[in-house]
Each structure stands twice: as C-alpha cells, then as structure tokens.
Design a protein around this motif. Structure first.
Motif, mmCIF file in Angstrom:
data_model
loop_
_atom_site.group_PDB
_atom_site.id
_atom_site.type_symbol
_atom_site.label_atom_id
_atom_site.label_comp_id
_atom_site.label_asym_id
_atom_site.label_seq_id
_atom_site.Cartn_x
_atom_site.Cartn_y
_atom_site.Cartn_z
ATOM 1 N N LEU A 174 1.168 -1.307 -0.202
ATOM 2 C CA LEU A 174 -0.016 0.038 0.357
ATOM 3 C C LEU A 174 1.158 1.662 0.452
ATOM 4 C CD1 LEU A 174 -2.358 -1.119 2.821
ATOM 5 C CD2 LEU A 174 -2.989 -1.405 0.323
ATOM 6 N N SER A 175 0.685 2.409 -0.199
ATOM 7 C CA SER A 175 1.094 3.582 -0.987
ATOM 8 C C SER A 175 0.866 4.487 0.709
ATOM 9 C CB SER A 175 0.511 4.133 -2.019
ATOM 10 O OG SER A 175 -0.508 4.694 -1.722
ATOM 11 N N ILE A 176 1.718 5.081 1.452
ATOM 12 C CA ILE A 176 1.616 6.123 2.359
ATOM 13 C C ILE A 176 1.073 7.025 2.143
ATOM 14 C CG2 ILE A 176 3.546 7.170 4.460
ATOM 15 C CD1 ILE A 176 3.298 3.502 3.757
ATOM 16 N N PRO A 177 0.040 7.526 3.064
ATOM 17 C CA PRO A 177 -0.685 9.186 3.234
ATOM 18 C C PRO A 177 0.373 10.115 3.159
ATOM 19 C CG PRO A 177 -1.935 7.568 4.722
ATOM 20 C CD PRO A 177 -0.445 6.936 4.038
ATOM 21 N N LYS A 203 -3.728 10.577 11.947
ATOM 22 C CA LYS A 203 -3.886 9.894 12.707
ATOM 23 C C LYS A 203 -2.205 8.712 12.537
ATOM 24 C CE LYS A 203 -6.853 8.767 15.156
ATOM 25 N NZ LYS A 203 -8.711 8.474 15.490
ATOM 26 N N ILE A 204 -1.317 9.212 12.952
ATOM 27 C CA ILE A 204 0.023 7.510 13.269
ATOM 28 C C ILE A 204 0.228 6.989 14.088
ATOM 29 C CG2 ILE A 204 2.033 7.418 12.445
ATOM 30 C CD1 ILE A 204 1.901 10.086 11.709
ATOM 31 N N ALA A 205 0.049 5.855 13.879
ATOM 32 C CA ALA A 205 -0.408 4.781 14.859
ATOM 33 C C ALA A 205 1.315 4.112 15.542
ATOM 34 C CB ALA A 205 -1.307 3.544 15.207
ATOM 35 N N VAL A 206 2.423 4.161 16.785
ATOM 36 C CA VAL A 206 3.183 3.734 17.103
ATOM 37 C C VAL A 206 3.323 2.598 17.751
ATOM 38 C CG1 VAL A 206 5.262 4.998 17.364
ATOM 39 C CG2 VAL A 206 4.156 6.452 16.414
ATOM 40 N N LEU A 207 3.323 1.100 16.979
ATOM 41 C CA LEU A 207 3.629 -0.025 18.182
ATOM 42 C C LEU A 207 5.201 -0.043 18.379
ATOM 43 C CD1 LEU A 207 1.285 0.023 16.578
ATOM 44 C CD2 LEU A 207 1.599 -2.548 16.517
ATOM 45 N N ILE A 221 0.911 2.903 10.138
ATOM 46 C CA ILE A 221 1.378 2.163 11.989
ATOM 47 C C ILE A 221 2.966 2.416 11.544
ATOM 48 C CG2 ILE A 221 1.386 0.102 13.097
ATOM 49 C CD1 ILE A 221 -2.076 -0.077 11.711
ATOM 50 N N ILE A 222 3.026 3.095 12.339
ATOM 51 C CA ILE A 222 5.272 2.218 12.461
ATOM 52 C C ILE A 222 5.201 1.341 12.793
ATOM 53 C CG2 ILE A 222 7.416 3.200 12.699
ATOM 54 C CD1 ILE A 222 5.832 6.284 12.426
ATOM 55 N N VAL A 223 6.127 0.238 13.029
ATOM 56 C CA VAL A 223 5.751 -1.006 14.066
ATOM 57 C C VAL A 223 7.236 -0.760 14.202
ATOM 58 C CG1 VAL A 223 5.808 -2.875 13.982
ATOM 59 C CG2 VAL A 223 3.963 -1.980 12.881
ATOM 60 N N GLY A 224 8.337 -0.632 15.285
ATOM 61 C CA GLY A 224 9.524 -0.633 14.994
ATOM 62 C C GLY A 224 10.381 -0.799 17.084
ATOM 63 N N ARG A 225 11.572 -1.352 16.681
ATOM 64 C CA ARG A 225 12.209 -1.527 17.907
ATOM 65 C C ARG A 225 13.928 -0.882 17.687
ATOM 66 N NH1 ARG A 225 14.507 -6.774 20.402
ATOM 67 N NH2 ARG A 225 16.094 -5.103 20.381
ATOM 68 N N TYR A 260 0.340 -8.671 6.189
ATOM 69 C CA TYR A 260 0.173 -8.994 5.321
ATOM 70 C C TYR A 260 -0.924 -8.512 5.307
ATOM 71 C CZ TYR A 260 -0.442 -11.251 0.957
ATOM 72 O OH TYR A 260 -0.862 -11.116 -0.290
ATOM 73 N N ASN A 261 -1.717 -9.153 6.710
ATOM 74 C CA ASN A 261 -3.121 -8.736 6.238
ATOM 75 C C ASN A 261 -3.844 -7.237 6.779
ATOM 76 O OD1 ASN A 261 -3.714 -11.593 4.864
ATOM 77 N ND2 ASN A 261 -2.865 -12.154 7.371
ATOM 78 N N CYS A 262 -3.212 -6.392 7.001
ATOM 79 C CA CYS A 262 -3.594 -5.173 7.732
ATOM 80 C C CYS A 262 -3.777 -4.472 6.599
ATOM 81 C CB CYS A 262 -2.246 -4.436 8.595
ATOM 82 S SG CYS A 262 -2.494 -2.957 9.229
ATOM 83 N N SER A 263 -4.963 -3.575 6.517
ATOM 84 C CA SER A 263 -4.953 -2.718 5.754
ATOM 85 C C SER A 263 -5.094 -1.242 6.054
ATOM 86 C CB SER A 263 -6.906 -3.158 5.381
ATOM 87 O OG SER A 263 -7.553 -2.230 7.380
ATOM 88 N N THR A 264 -4.242 -1.076 6.824
ATOM 89 C CA THR A 264 -3.083 -0.102 6.621
ATOM 90 C C THR A 264 -2.319 -0.484 6.266
ATOM 91 O OG1 THR A 264 -4.750 0.775 8.939
ATOM 92 C CG2 THR A 264 -3.043 2.007 8.455
ATOM 93 N N PRO A 265 -0.951 0.668 5.598
ATOM 94 C CA PRO A 265 -0.354 1.216 5.493
ATOM 95 C C PRO A 265 1.068 0.610 6.982
ATOM 96 C CG PRO A 265 -1.704 2.764 4.423
ATOM 97 C CD PRO A 265 -2.263 1.996 4.913
ATOM 98 N N VAL A 266 1.955 -0.001 6.404
ATOM 99 C CA VAL A 266 2.081 -0.313 7.258
ATOM 100 C C VAL A 266 3.958 0.162 7.009
ATOM 101 C CG1 VAL A 266 4.064 -2.256 9.362
ATOM 102 C CG2 VAL A 266 1.057 -2.423 8.548
ATOM 103 N N ILE A 267 5.003 1.084 8.222
ATOM 104 C CA ILE A 267 6.063 1.069 8.225
ATOM 105 C C ILE A 267 7.460 0.483 8.683
ATOM 106 C CG2 ILE A 267 7.784 2.915 8.023
ATOM 107 C CD1 ILE A 267 5.746 5.098 7.447
#
Length: 441
Positions: free
Chosen positions: A130-133, A138-142, A197-201, A222-229
């Motif tokens: 998916l392309s990043i908006p 709203k940005i989720a940080v995990l 969504i940002i997933v990081g460490r 892979y199944n996430c409908s929101t773009p993931v970084i």
C-alpha cells in the motif's frame, strides 16, 4: 626381523580397531568449520575445530545433498557421524552423516527457509504493498514504551508534522510474549482507522529481533489494511517484517520521516503558492484594466446610437424581404392548387369509370369463351387416353387369348427364367392355373 610390522599392516590393524569400537560408530560433535573445500565429485572436505583441537572431516556427496544450508568457512555446526581411519594417509577423521548449524546459525537457517517459503507465496511482492498517505491525520506507533526508538519517532513526528495525531501503543518487542503482543496491537491499530502504522524497535542480535521474523507476525502485517512502515533494528538489521511491510525504514527516525511531510517544506510550498497566485492575479487585473481602458475609448461607445442605427435599417430591409417572399409563396401555392383542382374534376373520372366497366365486361366474355374451349380440349384428350389405356391393359390382351406366367410372384418373360419341375402360375382372363414345367424347348 619377523617381529617388525609394515606400515600397511599396523595401519590396517588400527583401522580395524576404529571400525570395531562401538563408541566411535555414532558420535556427536560440535565445532567450527575450517579449510572447507567442495570437491568436483560433490564430496565435502573440511576440518572441525575448537579453541584447543582440530579434527579432519569428510562428507560424501549422498549425505551432502541432504543439507538444508550451504556450509562455509567459520560456520558453527553440529555433526553426527563415525570416526574412522583413512589408510592412505594413516590419519583418522570423522565421516559426517548429517550436519546442521549450531545456535545462531540455526536461526539464520530458519530465517532463510521461511523467507523463501513466504516469497514463493507472494507475501513480498510490490503489487500487494500500500502507498503511504501524503498528509496523514493519525499515526499509530507500535514499540516499547521506553527506550530510544519511541523517543526518536515521537520527537521526529513533533518536529516534522505536529498536525498529525500520535497514537502510542506500548508493545513488547522482545521475549516469549512479544509475538502475540505485536500481532494483537497491529490488529488493534488497524481497527482504529489510523492512516499509517509504524512498527519499530532499536537494534539488536538476531535473537533479539526474532519476534519480527515469526510467521504469524508477517501474516498480520500482510493482512493489515492500513499501510505499515517497518523500522526494526538499524540499517544493517533485516527481518521478515521489513520484507512484507509496505515500506521499510532503516531506523525508527527514518520511519517517522517516511510517514510525514516536513512542515517547514509545507510552509515554503504554501508561501510559494501564495506568491504565485498573487503575481498572476495582479497581472490579470492589470490586463483587464488595459482592456477596459481600450473599450472605454472606442468611438461607438462614445456615440451609442451608432451601435443600433444600421441594425434598425437592416431590420426594415429584412421585413421587406420577408413580405415579398410570403407573397411569392402564396401565389405559387395558389397556382398549384388550381392545377390539382382541374386534375380532380368529376367529368373525366366518370368517363374513365365507364370505359373501365366496358373493358371489364369484354374481358369477362373472352375469359368465359377461353375456359369453355380449354375444357372441351381437355375432355377430348382424356377420352383418347382412356381408349389407349384400355387397349394396352393386360386384361384386354388376355381376352384375345394370351396369358401371363408367374414364378414366385415374378412375371416370366424368357424361357431362361425357368427350369424343369419349376412350379408356375398361369394367369388367364377368367382365372389362374398352377402347373409344373415338364419340358423347355
């Protein structure tokens, strides 16, 4: 001299001892591969060493083809095999039957196997990403709630694009419970309707980062409908989450940069747009002023009657032309009407009707005469054909003394169709006779 053994004899004896010792037939050894060589025959030759010793090793092609990895210099391995003596050199060695990577090597082996499997299923294809908006709201940080990663991401977001709402979801990034926690938080963020969504460490060893190599975590991304970084580890660290995510960031800071536009660049873009619009509006106003000035000095606008005097005169001319055209059209239609009236006069019609009636009566008489003549001809022709048919009929022929002979319901026309003793039927004018053939002449 008989007490002295040859080198070959003592070597064979020692080999016999090796081969008969049950403790040497199935040994398990771990160590580091050294002096690795792959022979053209497919056999492997190398040394197995630790910090205090070295053991020669050899692996036949049949066993080497079963390996799940490509051995190389420096690999830590676990080996199963038997100890034997190579008589030609008089050196003992281990004949390797199976070999696998030890410790970290096993993780790398598992990593490569899972990477290959998921790649074949299409998990890493660009068409699924998916392309990043461009302007996320709203940005989720995990990531972990403490540590450098969360500070780097949040500070970069605050600096670059404070307009975006930050949704911080504390996530375990290491340990046994990390896998399930990461999956649950990805699904939670996806259901919240965030834009990215940002997933990081932070960085770490392959063991530290292993949660992001788990199959279930890869499938969740892979199944996430929101773009993931994905921003796991440092630039040299690569996980399967990096491959399946929509964008891979080398560091957590870069993930924040990828997710947002630079507000200073936006300010500059807005200022450039404002200047561009102001400049073109001013130019448009100036052009319109000049055009208005030119129109206001036009001589017809100074004398408005000039605009409609000629048009009024043209209107009168058009009115005269219209009246003449209407008169001509009226006369033409009146003349055509007279012609039609003359053509439709009742006298000629009556004459035509009488003439048609006379012609009809005459043709009717001619038709009746013709029909009678044809009927008479046909009757005479029929009588002649009846007489001719009666003359040619078999019955008339038999009345004159002739008969018809049949055999097996077939008419006999030649003596060649009969033989002596054949049963025949003789048809006469007044009956039939059954007979046998006595003689044929």
């Amino acid at each position: 001299m008989d007490k002295y053994l040859s080198v070959t004899a003592i070597t064979k004896y020692i080999k016999y001892k090796f081969d008969q010792d049950p403790h040497l037939q199935n040994v398990f050894i771990k160590g580091e591969i050294s002096n690795f060589k792959r022979h053209s025959s497919g056999h492997l030759y190398f040394a197995l060493k630790d910090n205090k010793g070295v053991l020669s090793a050899m692996m036949f092609k049949s066993n080497a083809s079963q390996l799940s990895f490509n051995p190389k210099e420096g690999d830590q391995v676990l080996i199963e095999g038997r100890i034997g003596l190579y008589e030609t050199r008089g050196a003992y060695q281990i004949y390797v039957q199976s070999m696998q990577l030890d410790g970290v090597g096993l993780l790398y082996e598992k990593f490569e196997a899972l990477k290959k499997e998921l790649a074949e299923k299409g998990y890493f294809k660009e068409e699924h990403k998916l392309s990043i908006p461009k302007y996320p709201q709203k940005i989720a940080v995990l990531t972990a709630s403490t540590g450098a990663a969360i500070r780097d991401i949040c500070s970069t977001l605050d600096k670059r694009y404070p307009l975006a709402e930050q949704v911080l979801i504390s996530t375990l990034v290491q340990g046994k419970e990390a896998k399930d926690n990461i999956i649950n938080n990805i699904e939670k963020a996806d259901a919240m309707g965030v834009d990215v969504i940002i997933v990081g460490r932070g960085g770490g060893s392959i063991e530290d980062l292993w949660s992001f190599n788990e199959r279930e975590v890869v499938e969740a991304i892979y199944n996430c409908s929101t773009p993931v970084i994905s921003a796991v580890g440092h630039e040299t660290d690569t996980t399967l989450s990096d491959f399946v995510s929509d964008v891979r960031a080398a560091t957590p800071t870069q993930a924040a940069v990828i997710a947002t536009p630079d507000i200073q660049a936006l300010y500059q873009l807005i200022n450039n747009g404002r200047q561009y619009i102001t400049k073109h509006i001013a130019q448009k106003i100036q052009r319109d002023k000049q055009q208005l000035k030119q129109l206001s000095s036009y001589y017809k606008l100074k004398t408005p009657t000039l605009l409609y005097d000629q048009e009024t005169q043209k209107l009168d001319d058009y009115q005269k032309q219209l009246n003449r055209s209407m008169e001509q059209l009226f006369l033409s239609e009146k003349h055509r009407l007279n012609i039609l009236h003359n053509k439709l006069s009742i006298g000629p019609i009556i004459n035509k009707k009488n003439q048609f009636r006379q012609d009809f009566n005459r043709l009717n008489i001619m038709q009746t005469q013709l029909m009678n003549r044809i009927l008479t001809q046909k009757q005479q022709l029929l009588k002649g054909q009846v007489v001719q048919l009666d003359t040619l009929s078999p019955t008339q022929t038999m009345l004159r003394g002739y008969s018809i002979i049949e055999k097996n319901d077939k008419i006999i026309t030649s003596k060649n169709d009969l033989q002596v003793d054949d049963e025949i039927t003789i048809n006469l004018k007044d009956g039939k006779i059954n007979a046998n053939v006595k003689e044929i002449r």
